[in-house]
Design an enzyme around this catalytic site. Structure first.
Site, PDB file in Angstrom:
ATOM      1  N   LYS A  54       4.580  -3.344   0.070  1.00 13.86           N
ATOM      2  CA  LYS A  54       3.907  -1.854   0.098  1.00 13.86           C
ATOM      3  C   LYS A  54       4.500  -1.088  -0.774  1.00 13.86           C
ATOM      4  CE  LYS A  54       3.972  -1.544   5.024  1.00 13.86           C
ATOM      5  NZ  LYS A  54       4.083  -1.138   6.861  1.00 13.86           N
ATOM      6  N   GLN A  98       9.543   0.021   9.195  1.00  9.10           N
ATOM      7  CA  GLN A  98       8.646  -0.630   9.928  1.00  9.10           C
ATOM      8  C   GLN A  98       9.012  -1.292  11.239  1.00  9.10           C
ATOM      9  OE1 GLN A  98       6.719  -2.750   7.179  1.00  9.10           O
ATOM     10  NE2 GLN A  98       6.255  -4.295   8.614  1.00  9.10           N
ATOM     11  N   ASP A 121       1.628   6.934   7.835  1.00  5.21           N
ATOM     12  CA  ASP A 121       1.210   5.908   8.485  1.00  5.21           C
ATOM     13  C   ASP A 121       0.556   6.683   9.983  1.00  5.21           C
ATOM     14  OD1 ASP A 121       1.806   3.369   8.398  1.00  5.21           O
ATOM     15  OD2 ASP A 121       4.075   3.646  10.111  1.00  5.21           O
TER      16      ASP A 121
END
Ligand code: NAP
Length: 303
Positions: A54, A98, A121
Protein backbone atom coordinates in the site's frame (compact mmCIF):
# COMPACT_ATOMS: atom_id res chain seq x y z
CA UNK A 1 -10.03 -20.52 -24.59
CA UNK A 2 -13.10 -18.64 -25.78
CA UNK A 3 -13.60 -16.21 -22.86
CA UNK A 4 -12.10 -12.75 -22.85
CA UNK A 5 -9.68 -12.51 -19.94
CA UNK A 6 -10.30 -9.56 -17.59
CA UNK A 7 -6.85 -8.93 -16.18
CA UNK A 8 -6.71 -6.95 -12.95
CA UNK A 9 -2.99 -6.39 -13.43
CA UNK A 10 -3.62 -4.45 -16.69
CA UNK A 11 -6.61 -2.49 -15.36
CA UNK A 12 -4.60 -1.58 -12.25
CA UNK A 13 -1.90 -0.01 -14.42
CA UNK A 14 -4.49 1.96 -16.41
CA UNK A 15 -6.13 3.33 -13.26
CA UNK A 16 -2.85 4.10 -11.47
CA UNK A 17 -1.70 6.12 -14.48
CA UNK A 18 -4.98 8.06 -14.45
CA UNK A 19 -4.67 8.66 -10.72
CA UNK A 20 -1.04 9.81 -10.96
CA UNK A 21 -2.09 12.45 -13.51
CA UNK A 22 -5.00 13.53 -11.33
CA UNK A 23 -2.75 13.84 -8.26
CA UNK A 24 -0.27 15.97 -10.24
CA UNK A 25 -3.09 18.13 -11.54
CA UNK A 26 -4.50 18.75 -8.03
CA UNK A 27 -0.99 19.50 -6.78
CA UNK A 28 -0.44 22.05 -9.56
CA UNK A 29 -3.79 23.77 -9.04
CA UNK A 30 -4.25 23.52 -5.26
CA UNK A 31 -0.78 22.81 -3.85
CA UNK A 32 -2.04 19.71 -1.99
CA UNK A 33 -1.38 15.98 -2.24
CA UNK A 34 -3.41 13.10 -0.78
CA UNK A 35 -2.22 12.03 2.67
CA UNK A 36 -2.57 8.37 3.64
CA UNK A 37 -1.57 6.89 6.99
CA UNK A 38 -1.32 3.15 7.54
CA UNK A 39 -1.31 2.01 11.14
CA UNK A 40 0.33 -1.37 11.63
CA UNK A 41 0.25 -2.98 15.06
CA UNK A 42 2.73 -5.80 15.72
CA UNK A 43 4.89 -7.81 13.35
CA UNK A 44 2.55 -10.13 11.47
CA UNK A 45 4.51 -10.86 8.22
CA UNK A 46 1.38 -10.94 6.01
CA UNK A 47 0.22 -7.58 7.43
CA UNK A 48 3.72 -6.13 6.95
CA UNK A 49 3.71 -7.18 3.33
CA UNK A 50 0.18 -5.74 2.65
CA UNK A 51 1.16 -2.46 4.30
CA UNK A 52 4.41 -2.19 2.34
CA UNK A 53 2.50 -2.74 -0.91
CA UNK A 54 0.00 0.00 0.00
CA UNK A 55 2.81 2.39 0.95
CA UNK A 56 4.72 1.60 -2.24
CA UNK A 57 1.65 2.30 -4.41
CA UNK A 58 0.88 5.52 -2.51
CA UNK A 59 4.49 6.62 -2.99
CA UNK A 60 4.34 5.87 -6.72
CA UNK A 61 1.30 8.17 -7.01
CA UNK A 62 2.99 11.04 -5.20
CA UNK A 63 0.94 10.80 -1.99
CA UNK A 64 2.17 11.94 1.38
CA UNK A 65 2.35 8.41 2.80
CA UNK A 66 2.90 7.74 6.48
CA UNK A 67 3.55 4.35 7.98
CA UNK A 68 2.86 4.32 11.69
CA UNK A 69 4.13 1.07 13.20
CA UNK A 70 3.21 0.30 16.79
CA UNK A 71 4.26 -2.57 19.09
CA UNK A 72 1.64 -5.24 19.81
CA UNK A 73 1.74 -4.13 23.45
CA UNK A 74 -0.04 -0.86 22.54
CA UNK A 75 -3.22 -0.45 24.59
CA UNK A 76 -6.65 0.07 23.05
CA UNK A 77 -6.76 3.54 24.60
CA UNK A 78 -3.39 4.50 23.08
CA UNK A 79 -4.50 3.24 19.65
CA UNK A 80 -7.75 5.20 19.88
CA UNK A 81 -5.66 8.26 20.83
CA UNK A 82 -3.55 7.76 17.71
CA UNK A 83 -6.65 7.59 15.51
CA UNK A 84 -7.95 10.77 17.11
CA UNK A 85 -4.63 12.45 16.26
CA UNK A 86 -4.89 11.48 12.58
CA UNK A 87 -8.61 12.37 12.48
CA UNK A 88 -7.55 15.93 13.37
CA UNK A 89 -4.48 16.06 11.10
CA UNK A 90 -5.40 18.15 8.04
CA UNK A 91 -2.59 16.69 5.93
CA UNK A 92 -4.12 13.20 6.26
CA UNK A 93 -7.11 12.28 4.07
CA UNK A 94 -7.17 8.53 4.53
CA UNK A 95 -6.64 6.39 7.65
CA UNK A 96 -6.07 2.65 7.41
CA UNK A 97 -5.73 0.28 10.31
CA UNK A 98 -4.23 -2.99 9.13
CA UNK A 99 -6.14 -5.98 10.49
CA UNK A 100 -5.95 -8.24 12.40
CA UNK A 101 -5.27 -6.38 15.64
CA UNK A 102 -3.96 -8.10 18.80
CA UNK A 103 -6.66 -9.88 20.84
CA UNK A 104 -6.72 -7.33 23.68
CA UNK A 105 -7.93 -4.64 21.24
CA UNK A 106 -11.56 -4.40 20.10
CA UNK A 107 -11.27 -4.11 16.29
CA UNK A 108 -14.79 -2.81 15.85
CA UNK A 109 -14.25 -0.03 18.39
CA UNK A 110 -11.04 1.00 16.63
CA UNK A 111 -12.52 0.98 13.09
CA UNK A 112 -15.57 2.90 14.27
CA UNK A 113 -13.31 5.60 15.77
CA UNK A 114 -11.99 6.56 12.32
CA UNK A 115 -13.59 9.75 10.98
CA UNK A 116 -16.06 8.45 8.31
CA UNK A 117 -14.73 11.20 6.01
CA UNK A 118 -11.25 9.63 6.21
CA UNK A 119 -12.44 6.00 6.14
CA UNK A 120 -11.02 5.15 2.71
CA UNK A 121 -11.59 1.42 3.31
CA UNK A 122 -15.32 2.19 3.41
CA UNK A 123 -16.00 -0.09 6.40
CA UNK A 124 -17.37 2.50 8.86
CA UNK A 125 -21.14 2.04 9.46
CA UNK A 126 -21.70 5.58 8.13
CA UNK A 127 -20.08 4.64 4.82
CA UNK A 128 -21.95 1.32 4.72
CA UNK A 129 -25.16 3.36 5.11
CA UNK A 130 -24.08 5.79 2.39
CA UNK A 131 -23.42 2.85 0.07
CA UNK A 132 -26.88 1.46 0.76
CA UNK A 133 -28.51 4.81 -0.13
CA UNK A 134 -26.43 4.96 -3.33
CA UNK A 135 -25.99 7.77 -5.87
CA UNK A 136 -24.19 10.90 -4.69
CA UNK A 137 -24.38 9.75 -1.07
CA UNK A 138 -21.58 7.23 -1.70
CA UNK A 139 -18.20 8.60 -0.64
CA UNK A 140 -15.92 5.60 -0.23
CA UNK A 141 -17.17 2.36 -1.80
CA UNK A 142 -15.39 -0.60 -0.18
CA UNK A 143 -12.29 -1.43 -2.20
CA UNK A 144 -12.73 -5.04 -3.36
CA UNK A 145 -16.37 -4.56 -4.51
CA UNK A 146 -15.41 -1.24 -6.14
CA UNK A 147 -12.62 -3.08 -7.97
CA UNK A 148 -15.05 -5.75 -9.18
CA UNK A 149 -17.48 -3.16 -10.52
CA UNK A 150 -14.68 -1.23 -12.22
CA UNK A 151 -13.46 -4.42 -13.95
CA UNK A 152 -16.96 -5.15 -15.23
CA UNK A 153 -17.31 -1.59 -16.55
CA UNK A 154 -13.88 -1.48 -18.20
CA UNK A 155 -14.40 -4.87 -19.84
CA UNK A 156 -17.52 -3.41 -21.47
CA UNK A 157 -19.92 -5.95 -19.94
CA UNK A 158 -23.58 -4.84 -20.04
CA UNK A 159 -24.97 -4.62 -16.49
CA UNK A 160 -28.28 -2.90 -17.16
CA UNK A 161 -31.05 -5.47 -16.73
CA UNK A 162 -28.45 -8.23 -16.35
CA UNK A 163 -29.04 -11.12 -13.97
CA UNK A 164 -26.24 -10.90 -11.42
CA UNK A 165 -25.68 -13.77 -9.01
CA UNK A 166 -23.33 -13.21 -6.09
CA UNK A 167 -22.00 -16.27 -4.26
CA UNK A 168 -21.21 -15.25 -0.66
CA UNK A 169 -22.69 -12.67 1.72
CA UNK A 170 -19.71 -11.31 3.67
CA UNK A 171 -19.61 -7.69 4.78
CA UNK A 172 -16.46 -7.01 2.77
CA UNK A 173 -17.38 -8.57 -0.59
CA UNK A 174 -20.74 -10.32 -1.08
CA UNK A 175 -23.19 -7.90 0.53
CA UNK A 176 -21.60 -4.65 -0.72
CA UNK A 177 -21.15 -5.83 -4.32
CA UNK A 178 -24.77 -7.07 -4.39
CA UNK A 179 -25.87 -3.67 -3.12
CA UNK A 180 -23.74 -1.81 -5.66
CA UNK A 181 -25.00 -3.82 -8.65
CA UNK A 182 -28.66 -3.21 -7.77
CA UNK A 183 -28.29 0.60 -7.53
CA UNK A 184 -29.32 3.00 -10.26
CA UNK A 185 -26.31 4.11 -12.26
CA UNK A 186 -23.34 3.18 -14.41
CA UNK A 187 -22.13 -0.40 -14.09
CA UNK A 188 -25.27 -1.29 -12.12
CA UNK A 189 -29.07 -1.38 -12.72
CA UNK A 190 -28.88 -5.18 -12.46
CA UNK A 191 -31.25 -7.75 -11.00
CA UNK A 192 -29.35 -9.34 -8.14
CA UNK A 193 -29.53 -12.66 -6.32
CA UNK A 194 -27.24 -13.51 -3.40
CA UNK A 195 -26.57 -17.17 -2.59
CA UNK A 196 -24.84 -18.66 0.46
CA UNK A 197 -24.54 -21.85 2.50
CA UNK A 198 -28.27 -21.95 3.29
CA UNK A 199 -29.38 -21.51 -0.33
CA UNK A 200 -31.38 -24.35 -1.79
CA UNK A 201 -30.18 -25.40 -5.23
CA UNK A 202 -27.31 -22.97 -5.77
CA UNK A 203 -26.71 -24.46 -9.19
CA UNK A 204 -30.07 -23.29 -10.62
CA UNK A 205 -29.34 -19.70 -9.50
CA UNK A 206 -25.81 -19.67 -10.90
CA UNK A 207 -27.01 -21.06 -14.23
CA UNK A 208 -29.24 -17.98 -14.70
CA UNK A 209 -26.40 -15.50 -14.18
CA UNK A 210 -25.29 -13.15 -16.94
CA UNK A 211 -22.71 -11.96 -14.40
CA UNK A 212 -21.55 -14.45 -11.78
CA UNK A 213 -19.52 -13.01 -8.89
CA UNK A 214 -18.05 -15.68 -6.67
CA UNK A 215 -16.64 -14.83 -3.23
CA UNK A 216 -16.93 -17.93 -1.06
CA UNK A 217 -13.34 -18.96 -0.34
CA UNK A 218 -13.94 -22.56 -1.46
CA UNK A 219 -11.65 -23.75 -4.27
CA UNK A 220 -13.56 -25.08 -7.28
CA UNK A 221 -16.98 -24.46 -5.65
CA UNK A 222 -18.58 -23.30 -8.90
CA UNK A 223 -18.73 -26.15 -11.37
CA UNK A 224 -18.31 -25.48 -15.09
CA UNK A 225 -21.83 -26.76 -15.83
CA UNK A 226 -23.23 -24.02 -13.51
CA UNK A 227 -21.97 -21.32 -15.87
CA UNK A 228 -24.29 -19.90 -18.51
CA UNK A 229 -22.49 -19.88 -21.89
CA UNK A 230 -21.15 -16.39 -22.56
CA UNK A 231 -21.55 -15.21 -18.93
CA UNK A 232 -19.11 -12.87 -17.22
CA UNK A 233 -17.43 -14.73 -14.34
CA UNK A 234 -15.69 -12.72 -11.63
CA UNK A 235 -13.75 -15.02 -9.33
CA UNK A 236 -12.91 -13.24 -6.08
CA UNK A 237 -11.75 -16.35 -4.23
CA UNK A 238 -8.10 -16.65 -3.30
CA UNK A 239 -7.32 -20.10 -1.91
CA UNK A 240 -3.94 -21.58 -1.06
CA UNK A 241 -3.97 -25.13 -2.40
CA UNK A 242 -0.28 -25.98 -2.01
CA UNK A 243 3.24 -24.67 -2.49
CA UNK A 244 5.71 -24.52 -5.36
CA UNK A 245 9.27 -23.27 -5.82
CA UNK A 246 9.46 -19.57 -6.65
CA UNK A 247 10.40 -18.66 -10.27
CA UNK A 248 12.79 -15.95 -9.00
CA UNK A 249 14.41 -18.09 -6.32
CA UNK A 250 13.83 -21.86 -6.73
CA UNK A 251 15.02 -22.42 -3.13
CA UNK A 252 12.07 -20.43 -1.87
CA UNK A 253 8.53 -21.88 -1.74
CA UNK A 254 5.56 -19.75 -2.74
CA UNK A 255 1.85 -20.58 -2.37
CA UNK A 256 -0.15 -22.07 -5.24
CA UNK A 257 -3.34 -19.98 -5.47
CA UNK A 258 -6.68 -21.06 -6.90
CA UNK A 259 -10.01 -19.30 -7.19
CA UNK A 260 -13.51 -20.51 -6.36
CA UNK A 261 -14.13 -21.37 -10.02
CA UNK A 262 -12.38 -24.10 -12.01
CA UNK A 263 -10.69 -21.66 -14.41
CA UNK A 264 -9.37 -24.21 -16.90
CA UNK A 265 -12.84 -25.52 -17.76
CA UNK A 266 -14.83 -22.32 -17.12
CA UNK A 267 -12.76 -20.30 -19.60
CA UNK A 268 -14.20 -22.33 -22.49
CA UNK A 269 -17.80 -21.64 -21.44
CA UNK A 270 -17.76 -18.06 -20.10
CA UNK A 271 -17.72 -14.94 -22.27
CA UNK A 272 -15.48 -13.06 -19.84
CA UNK A 273 -13.46 -14.40 -16.91
CA UNK A 274 -11.00 -13.14 -14.29
CA UNK A 275 -7.89 -15.22 -13.54
CA UNK A 276 -6.59 -16.09 -10.06
CA UNK A 277 -4.07 -14.71 -9.31
CA UNK A 278 -3.95 -11.48 -11.36
CA UNK A 279 -7.72 -10.85 -11.46
CA UNK A 280 -9.62 -9.10 -8.68
CA UNK A 281 -6.62 -9.19 -6.30
CA UNK A 282 -4.65 -6.24 -7.78
CA UNK A 283 -7.79 -4.06 -7.85
CA UNK A 284 -8.24 -3.71 -4.08
CA UNK A 285 -5.21 -1.50 -3.37
CA UNK A 286 -5.90 0.41 -6.59
CA UNK A 287 -9.38 1.33 -5.36
CA UNK A 288 -7.93 2.29 -1.98
CA UNK A 289 -5.74 4.80 -3.78
CA UNK A 290 -8.74 6.08 -5.73
CA UNK A 291 -10.70 6.56 -2.50
CA UNK A 292 -7.81 8.52 -0.98
CA UNK A 293 -7.65 10.85 -3.99
CA UNK A 294 -11.44 11.27 -3.70
CA UNK A 295 -11.07 12.12 -0.02
CA UNK A 296 -8.66 14.95 -0.86
CA UNK A 297 -11.08 16.18 -3.53
CA UNK A 298 -13.97 16.22 -1.03
CA UNK A 299 -11.71 18.08 1.38
CA UNK A 300 -10.93 20.67 -1.30
CA UNK A 301 -14.56 20.87 -2.43
CA UNK A 302 -13.71 19.75 -5.98
CA UNK A 303 -15.19 16.23 -6.00
P1 NAP B 1 -16.08 -14.99 4.11
O1 NAP B 1 -16.25 -13.85 5.04
O2 NAP B 1 -15.56 -16.30 4.62
O3 NAP B 1 -17.50 -15.26 3.42
C1 NAP B 1 -17.68 -16.32 2.55
C2 NAP B 1 -19.13 -16.35 2.09
O4 NAP B 1 -19.26 -17.42 1.18
C3 NAP B 1 -20.13 -16.59 3.22
O5 NAP B 1 -21.24 -15.73 3.06
C4 NAP B 1 -20.51 -18.04 3.06
O6 NAP B 1 -21.86 -18.30 3.37
C5 NAP B 1 -20.32 -18.26 1.58
N1 NAP B 1 -19.96 -19.66 1.33
C6 NAP B 1 -18.91 -20.34 1.82
N2 NAP B 1 -18.94 -21.62 1.41
C7 NAP B 1 -20.03 -21.73 0.63
C8 NAP B 1 -20.63 -22.81 -0.06
N3 NAP B 1 -20.09 -24.04 -0.04
N4 NAP B 1 -21.76 -22.58 -0.73
C9 NAP B 1 -22.34 -21.36 -0.75
N5 NAP B 1 -21.82 -20.30 -0.10
C10 NAP B 1 -20.69 -20.49 0.59
O7 NAP B 1 -15.16 -14.62 2.89
P2 NAP B 1 -14.82 -13.21 2.16
O8 NAP B 1 -14.03 -12.38 3.07
O9 NAP B 1 -16.04 -12.67 1.51
O10 NAP B 1 -13.85 -13.76 1.01
C11 NAP B 1 -14.27 -14.70 0.05
C12 NAP B 1 -13.08 -15.09 -0.81
O11 NAP B 1 -12.62 -13.93 -1.49
C13 NAP B 1 -11.87 -15.61 -0.04
O12 NAP B 1 -11.23 -16.59 -0.82
C14 NAP B 1 -10.99 -14.40 0.10
O13 NAP B 1 -9.62 -14.74 0.22
C15 NAP B 1 -11.25 -13.70 -1.20
N6 NAP B 1 -11.02 -12.23 -1.14
C16 NAP B 1 -10.22 -11.70 -2.10
C17 NAP B 1 -9.99 -10.34 -2.09
C18 NAP B 1 -9.11 -9.76 -3.16
O14 NAP B 1 -8.74 -10.43 -4.08
N7 NAP B 1 -8.72 -8.52 -3.11
C19 NAP B 1 -10.57 -9.51 -1.13
C20 NAP B 1 -11.41 -10.10 -0.20
C21 NAP B 1 -11.65 -11.48 -0.21
P3 NAP B 1 -22.48 -18.18 4.86
O15 NAP B 1 -22.64 -16.70 5.10
O16 NAP B 1 -23.79 -18.87 4.75
O17 NAP B 1 -21.50 -18.82 5.78
Amino acid sequence: MSAQLIKGTDIREEILEELAKEVQDIKDKHGKVPGLVTILVGENPASQSYVSLKIKTAHRLGFNEVQDTQPDTISEEELLGLIDKYNKDESIHGILVQLPLPKHIDEKKVLNAIDPDKDVDGFHPVNVGRLMIGGNEVKFPPCTPAGIQEMIIRAGVETEGAEVVVVGRSNIVGKPIANMMVQKGKGANSTVTVVHTRTKDMESHCKRADILIVAAGVPGLVKPEWIKPGACVIDVGVNRVGEKPSKKDPNKMVPILRGDVDFDTAKDIAGYITPVPGGVGPMTITMLMRNTVRSLKYHLGIA
